[in-house]
Design an enzyme around this catalytic site. Sequence first.
Site, short mmCIF file in Angstrom:
data_model
loop_
_atom_site.label_atom_id
_atom_site.label_comp_id
_atom_site.label_asym_id
_atom_site.label_seq_id
_atom_site.Cartn_x
_atom_site.Cartn_y
_atom_site.Cartn_z
N ALA A 1 -6.63 4.74 -2.77
CA ALA A 1 -7.08 5.54 -1.62
C ALA A 1 -8.19 4.88 -0.80
CB ALA A 1 -7.50 6.95 -2.02
N ALA A 2 -8.48 3.61 -1.07
CA ALA A 2 -9.49 2.94 -0.24
C ALA A 2 -9.00 2.84 1.21
CB ALA A 2 -9.79 1.55 -0.79
N GLY A 3 -7.74 2.45 1.37
CA GLY A 3 -7.18 2.37 2.72
C GLY A 3 -7.15 3.74 3.40
N ASP A 4 -6.81 4.76 2.62
CA ASP A 4 -6.78 6.12 3.18
C ASP A 4 -8.19 6.55 3.61
OD1 ASP A 4 -4.09 6.20 2.51
OD2 ASP A 4 -4.50 7.11 0.55
N LYS B 1 -1.00 9.89 0.66
CA LYS B 1 -1.74 9.18 1.72
C LYS B 1 -2.19 10.12 2.82
CE LYS B 1 0.68 4.91 0.69
NZ LYS B 1 -0.32 4.40 -0.23
N SER C 1 -12.50 10.22 -5.19
CA SER C 1 -13.30 9.02 -4.91
C SER C 1 -13.85 8.97 -3.48
CB SER C 1 -12.43 7.76 -5.13
OG SER C 1 -11.48 7.61 -4.07
N GLY D 1 -12.87 -7.14 4.03
CA GLY D 1 -13.19 -6.36 5.22
C GLY D 1 -11.96 -6.03 6.04
N ALA E 1 -2.72 13.49 2.69
CA ALA E 1 -3.76 14.40 2.22
C ALA E 1 -5.08 13.64 1.99
CB ALA E 1 -3.31 15.09 0.95
N ASN E 2 -4.99 12.43 1.45
CA ASN E 2 -6.22 11.64 1.25
C ASN E 2 -6.92 11.38 2.58
OD1 ASN E 2 -5.42 11.49 -1.43
ND2 ASN E 2 -4.70 9.37 -1.31
O1 RIB Z 1 -2.92 5.50 -0.97
C1 RIB Z 1 -3.04 6.09 -2.23
C2 RIB Z 1 -2.00 7.15 -2.39
O2 RIB Z 1 -0.72 6.57 -2.36
C3 RIB Z 1 -2.05 7.89 -3.71
O3 RIB Z 1 -2.91 9.00 -3.69
C4 RIB Z 1 -0.60 8.24 -3.97
O4 RIB Z 1 -0.33 9.60 -3.88
C5 RIB Z 1 0.20 7.45 -2.94
O5 RIB Z 1 0.65 8.25 -1.93
#
Ligand code: RIB
Length: 306
Positions: A251-254, A41, A293, A227, A43-44
């Site tokens: 990773a949408a939330g990230d 999370k 993504s 949303g 790094a994303n």
């Molecule tokens: O939010 C998605 C992330 O949650 C993934 O990339 C995974 O590594 C977890 O940390």
Amino acid sequence: MQAKVVVVGSLNMDLVTRASRLPQPGETVVGSGFATVPGGKGANQAVAAARLGAPTAMVGCVGDDAYGVQLRQALLDEGIDCQAVDAVPGVSSGVALIVVDDASQNAIVIVAGGNGEVTPQRVSAADALLQQAEVIVCQLEVPAQTVAFALKRGRELGKTVILNPAPASAPLPADWFAHIDYLIPNESEALALTGIAVDSLAGAQQAAAWLLARGARKVIITLGAQGSLFADGAGFEHFAAPKVQAVDTTAAGDTFVGAFAAALSRGESERAAIAFGQVAAALSVTRAGAQPSIPTQADVAGFARP
Ligand code: RIB
């Protein structure tokens, strides 16, 4: 480069497969395909902030293994300052075991590895980065005492402090709220923090009101395809999400958090930053994987709302 967004958080190698549906307890299902994809999370969110226009630095740890080298390189390739990403001897890198189903939903198990080595001392050693930042972003995949330290230090320095309470399994410590400018949970995290089911806009409002009553300044509950709900002392505002064809919501939330932080760091209003984050997150679900993504600023600029 002077980083405007500093992310204190996790790096994971995501071990990803797809299956028609997520397994039930005790069940084996057959997956299709397998990929190792940089994630985590923290790094994303750093990748999202960087791709979406903010000079960004990461504070975190990997293990002294091949995944650690790849995870660090993935951030360097984005131009992210990794001077505070340490490779810890004798430790494995964080990993996430991810299954994505035909409805584009996922289930994730994380193993902390190096993320468990992100201590308050390491954050303190990166204080020069925190001092230069406009926005400091934390999540909950590193030890809680480290998150508490980073939030408090961010507040002392007068920075904009964002907590994405993910993953969440319990209410937050009461003394954290005073240090947070923006608390950004999704529906399930809001339920874990408040005990209130967020299965409608009314539920989201109740949960946000609960968090405000506990001392949160501003709350953004992300609601997937519905949303997000913004709440502060002045009231609530719903932001509808752009409609897209979802492939993978990982990773949408990230992406939302990183995009929101990037927009705030360049002085955009919080409402403009939410709208920007929602377009970025919508684009991310149209592609597979975590970091692969995440869209660029040009992708977001070129997105035409249907
Ligand atoms: O939010 C998605 C992330 O949650 C993934 O990339 C995974 O590594 C977890 O940390």
